[in-house]
Motif scaffolding. Structure first.
Motif, mmCIF file in Angstrom:
data_model
loop_
_atom_site.group_PDB
_atom_site.id
_atom_site.type_symbol
_atom_site.label_atom_id
_atom_site.label_comp_id
_atom_site.label_asym_id
_atom_site.label_seq_id
_atom_site.Cartn_x
_atom_site.Cartn_y
_atom_site.Cartn_z
ATOM 1 N N ASP A 1 0.855 -1.193 0.000
ATOM 2 C CA ASP A 1 0.000 0.000 0.000
ATOM 3 C C ASP A 1 0.890 1.242 0.000
ATOM 4 O O ASP A 1 1.615 1.496 0.957
ATOM 5 N N ALA B 1 0.275 4.242 0.518
ATOM 6 C CA ALA B 1 -0.014 5.182 1.607
ATOM 7 C C ALA B 1 0.762 4.845 2.871
ATOM 8 O O ALA B 1 0.935 5.704 3.744
ATOM 9 N N GLU C 1 -5.277 10.675 -3.881
ATOM 10 C CA GLU C 1 -5.708 9.767 -2.813
ATOM 11 C C GLU C 1 -4.789 9.802 -1.593
ATOM 12 O O GLU C 1 -5.129 9.275 -0.535
ATOM 13 N N HIS C 2 -3.622 10.423 -1.722
ATOM 14 C CA HIS C 2 -2.694 10.503 -0.592
ATOM 15 C C HIS C 2 -2.694 11.877 0.078
ATOM 16 O O HIS C 2 -1.879 12.135 0.969
ATOM 17 N N LEU D 1 -2.592 12.414 4.187
ATOM 18 C CA LEU D 1 -1.542 11.874 5.041
ATOM 19 C C LEU D 1 -0.713 12.980 5.687
ATOM 20 O O LEU D 1 -0.579 14.081 5.136
ATOM 21 N N THR E 1 2.106 14.220 3.541
ATOM 22 C CA THR E 1 1.785 14.991 2.337
ATOM 23 C C THR E 1 1.197 16.361 2.663
ATOM 24 O O THR E 1 0.627 17.014 1.795
ATOM 25 N N MET F 1 3.964 7.134 -4.795
ATOM 26 C CA MET F 1 2.851 7.942 -4.306
ATOM 27 C C MET F 1 2.483 9.051 -5.297
ATOM 28 O O MET F 1 1.469 9.719 -5.118
#
Length: 230
Positions: free
Chosen positions: A97, A99, A128-129, A132, A135, A229
Motif C-alpha cells: 500500500d 499510503a 488519494e494521498h 496523510l 503529504t 505515491m
C-alpha cells in the motif's frame, strides 16, 4: 696578483647529498655505522645508529598496525551499515500500500539506524494521498531549498523549516536533510519531490565534515519507494 675566490663551507645538505649519491661509502667505512651515536627520542641516552634505525622501524610498524586496525574497524562498521540498508530496503519494498510507505521509511530509519527523530514530506502526490501527515503542504521556499540540495546536508540545527516536522524539534542539536528526487541524488535538473529530516540531540551525530555516501544511497532508495505515491 690574482685573488682566489673564497671556498664555500660544506653544509649538511652537501653531506646528505654525498651520502645519498655514494651508496658504497658505508661499505668502505663500515666501522662508522657502529661508532656513530645519536640521541634517542625516548630519553636522554645516546644510541647507536643501528639502534635508532630499529626504533624508527618499530615506530613505523606500530603506525602501520594502527592504520590496519582502523581500516578493519571502518570495514566492520561499513559492513554493518550495508546490512542495515539492505534490511531497510527489503522491508520498504515489501510494502504494497503506497499510503503506508512514509511510515515504513521513517520507522526503518528510526529503529535500524538509531536515529532519535525522523520525519518526511512529499509533494505533488496523487490525490488519494492528500490526507496523510507526510503529504501536508510545505512552503515554496522549502521546495526550492530541497531542489537545490544535490547531496545530504549535515550540520547543526539552524532553524530550518523542515525541523518543525520532528516531534521534539526543540531538542534537536544536529540534523541531516535528504532530498528526494527521481534518479540520482545529484541530478540537479530533476526538482525534488520531497525531503527527509533526521534529527539528533547529539550535536556531533550529524556534522558537516562527515561522509555522506551512505546517506546519499538511502535518499535514492527512499526516493524510488516514495515515487509510487506520485
Amino acid at each position: 696578483m690574482t685573488s682566489s675566490s673564497p671556498v664555500s663551507p660544506i653544509t649538511e645538505d652537501d653531506i646528505a647529498h654525498f651520502l645519498a649519491n655514494t651508496p658504497g661509502f658505508f661499505e668502505r667505512h663500515a666501522e662508522l655505522l657502529a661508532s656513530v651515536t645519536i640521541a634517542s627520542p625516548h630519553g636522554q641516552r645516546a644510541v647507536s645508529l643501528h639502534e635508532r634505525q630499529a626504533e624508527m622501524l618499530r615506530e613505523k610498524i606500530k603506525g602501520l598496525e594502527h592504520r590496519v586496525m582502523e581500516m578493519v574497524r571502518h570495514g566492520t562498521e561499513n559492513a554493518a551499515i550495508t546490512q542495515k540498508i539492505h534490511q531497510w530496503t527489503r522491508e520498504v519494498a515489501a510494502v504494497r500500500d503506497a499510503a503506508r510507505l512514509p511510515r515504513a521509511v521513517e520507522n526503518g530509519l528510526r529503529t535500524l539506524f538509531d536515529v532519535p527523530q525522523v520525519a518526511l514530506r512529499v509533494w505533488n502526490v496523487a490525490p488519494e494521498h492528500a490526507g496523510l501527515v507526510a503529504t501536508q503542504p510545505v512552503s515554496e521556499d522549502l521546495r526550492l531549498f530541497a531542489s537545490s540540495l544535490t547531496m545530504p546536508f549535515c550540520g547543526p540545527n539552524l532553524g530550518f523549516e523542515a525541523t518543525a516536522w520532528l516531534p521534539e524539534a526543540g531538542e534537536v542539536q544536529s540534523l541531516a536533510l535528504l532530498p528526494l528526487r527521481e534518479g540520482a541524488i545529484d541530478s540537479a535538473d530533476q526538482p525534488a519531490f520531497g525531503l527527509i529530516v533526521l534529527g539528533s540531540h547529539d550535536p556531533h551525530r550529524f556534522e558537516a565534515t562527515m561522509g555522506t555516501e551512505f546517506l546519499s544511497r538511502m535518499a535514492e532508495l527512499a526516493s524510488s519507494a516514495l515515487s509510487r505515491m506520485r
